[in-house]
Design a protein around this motif. Structure first.
Motif, PDB file in Angstrom:
ATOM      1  N   LEU A 260      37.661  40.252  34.519  1.00 25.92           N
ATOM      2  CA  LEU A 260      38.014  38.921  34.041  1.00 25.92           C
ATOM      3  C   LEU A 260      37.059  38.415  32.966  1.00 25.92           C
ATOM      4  N   GLU A 261      35.754  38.614  33.157  1.00 27.52           N
ATOM      5  CA  GLU A 261      34.788  38.117  32.178  1.00 27.52           C
ATOM      6  C   GLU A 261      34.956  38.806  30.824  1.00 27.52           C
ATOM      7  N   LYS A 262      35.372  40.079  30.835  1.00 27.89           N
ATOM      8  CA  LYS A 262      35.587  40.798  29.581  1.00 27.89           C
ATOM      9  C   LYS A 262      36.852  40.296  28.882  1.00 27.89           C
ATOM     10  N   GLN A 263      37.875  39.987  29.669  1.00 28.38           N
ATOM     11  CA  GLN A 263      39.106  39.446  29.099  1.00 28.38           C
ATOM     12  C   GLN A 263      38.851  38.074  28.472  1.00 28.38           C
ATOM     13  N   LEU A 264      38.088  37.238  29.172  1.00 30.01           N
ATOM     14  CA  LEU A 264      37.759  35.904  28.647  1.00 30.01           C
ATOM     15  C   LEU A 264      36.920  36.025  27.382  1.00 30.01           C
ATOM     16  N   ASP A 265      36.019  36.988  27.373  1.00 28.50           N
ATOM     17  CA  ASP A 265      35.183  37.234  26.197  1.00 28.50           C
ATOM     18  C   ASP A 265      36.064  37.602  25.004  1.00 28.50           C
ATOM     19  N   ARG A 266      37.077  38.412  25.261  1.00 31.48           N
ATOM     20  CA  ARG A 266      38.018  38.817  24.202  1.00 31.48           C
ATOM     21  C   ARG A 266      38.768  37.600  23.664  1.00 31.48           C
ATOM     22  N   ALA A 267      39.174  36.701  24.575  1.00 33.74           N
ATOM     23  CA  ALA A 267      39.874  35.482  24.154  1.00 33.74           C
ATOM     24  C   ALA A 267      38.977  34.616  23.273  1.00 33.74           C
ATOM     25  N   TYR A 268      37.693  34.508  23.639  1.00 36.04           N
ATOM     26  CA  TYR A 268      36.745  33.732  22.830  1.00 36.04           C
ATOM     27  C   TYR A 268      36.591  34.350  21.442  1.00 36.04           C
TER      28      TYR A 268
ATOM     29  N   TYR B 150      38.810  36.083  19.787  1.00 32.08           N
ATOM     30  CA  TYR B 150      40.001  35.746  19.008  1.00 32.08           C
ATOM     31  C   TYR B 150      39.904  34.307  18.484  1.00 32.08           C
ATOM     32  N   ALA B 151      39.478  33.403  19.356  1.00 32.55           N
ATOM     33  CA  ALA B 151      39.409  31.977  19.000  1.00 32.55           C
ATOM     34  C   ALA B 151      38.376  31.706  17.907  1.00 32.55           C
ATOM     35  N   LEU B 152      37.306  32.503  17.886  1.00 33.47           N
ATOM     36  CA  LEU B 152      36.211  32.264  16.942  1.00 33.47           C
ATOM     37  C   LEU B 152      36.303  33.095  15.666  1.00 33.47           C
ATOM     38  N   ASP B 153      37.268  34.008  15.609  1.00 29.72           N
ATOM     39  CA  ASP B 153      37.381  34.904  14.455  1.00 29.72           C
ATOM     40  C   ASP B 153      37.909  34.140  13.241  1.00 29.72           C
ATOM     41  N   ILE B 154      37.137  34.094  12.163  1.00 28.36           N
ATOM     42  CA  ILE B 154      37.528  33.362  10.959  1.00 28.36           C
ATOM     43  C   ILE B 154      37.382  34.260   9.726  1.00 28.36           C
ATOM     44  N   ASP B 155      38.074  33.860   8.642  1.00 26.67           N
ATOM     45  CA  ASP B 155      37.948  34.622   7.397  1.00 26.67           C
ATOM     46  C   ASP B 155      36.837  34.029   6.536  1.00 26.67           C
ATOM     47  N   GLU B 156      36.673  34.556   5.326  1.00 24.34           N
ATOM     48  CA  GLU B 156      35.582  34.106   4.448  1.00 24.34           C
ATOM     49  C   GLU B 156      35.733  32.660   4.005  1.00 24.34           C
TER      50      GLU B 156
END
Length: 215
Positions: A62-70, A72-78
């Protein structure tokens, strides 16, 4: 005979490549499992586990899945634009599969709301550039905001960031699903929705409008 020999050699080469790819994926998966999840993910996982949430056998912890969700949420472009949009759905049913299906659809509908928001933003831009008048814009915005189910069905590939479940006291299953969709895909669906609506209404698109909707 020479042709058969070449085919056999190609077949062996492809088989070796597939094995190498599978080995690389296996190594990557093991590497991900060894990496420590972020503090926020571990904290949320601990809280959820106390509430009875767990993952299916063979799934990432579960903690790894939540980490993956974070991530995705924090991934930004230049340009500091978000690269992914997330949607969450929860549902209760008598069995896991039914609850999962309903939760997934709710998460897709949440992402679909982002399509309407993106379309509204594009329409506002068209009004500002005098490509649409206010009455046409208001009518199109209403139509697009009311077609959440249609836009949800138009969503392409979405990534499952989190999938967890818990058994309730009445033996029903509650499933939680968090999905991630590419922001660029959402924008493209919004543009297509505007284009289709303008064509349906017999509205002529200026060169500027066509350029904006094709970028």
């Amino acid at each position: 005979m020479r042709f058969i020999a070449v085919l056999a050699a190609l077949s062996l080469s492809m088989s070796a490549m597939c094995q190498t790819t599978a080995q690389l994926k296996s190594k990557q998966a093991k590497s991900i499992l060894k990496e420590k999840a972020s503090k926020d993910a571990r904290k949320e996982a601990k809280k959820m586990e106390k509430e009875g949430w767990k993952v299916s056998p063979g799934a990432l912890p579960l903690e790894k899945q939540l980490d993956r969700a974070y991530m995705y949420a924090l991934d930004i472009d230049e340009d500091m634009n978000q690269l992914y949009l997330l949607g969450e759905g929860k549902s209760v049913a008598g069995n896991y599969d039914a609850a999962r299906m309903q939760a997934t659809e709710l998460a897709r509908l949440e992402i679909a709301r982002s399509i309407s928001t993106e379309a509204t933003s594009l329409i506002d831009n068209m009004v500002g550039n005098k490509q649409l008048d206010n009455e046409e814009a208001a009518s199109m915005t209403t139509m697009l905001s009311e077609s959440k189910t249609i836009t949800s069905q138009k969503l392409g590939r979405v990534m499952v960031a989190v999938e967890a479940y818990r058994e309730l006291s009445n033996k029903n299953r509650e499933v939680l699903v968090r999905l991630a969709a590419k922001a660029s895909d959402i924008k493209e669906i919004a543009k297509n929705a505007i284009r289709e609506e303008m064509e349906k209404r017999g509205m002529k698109m200026s060169e500027k409008t066509m350029e904006m909707l094709s970028k």
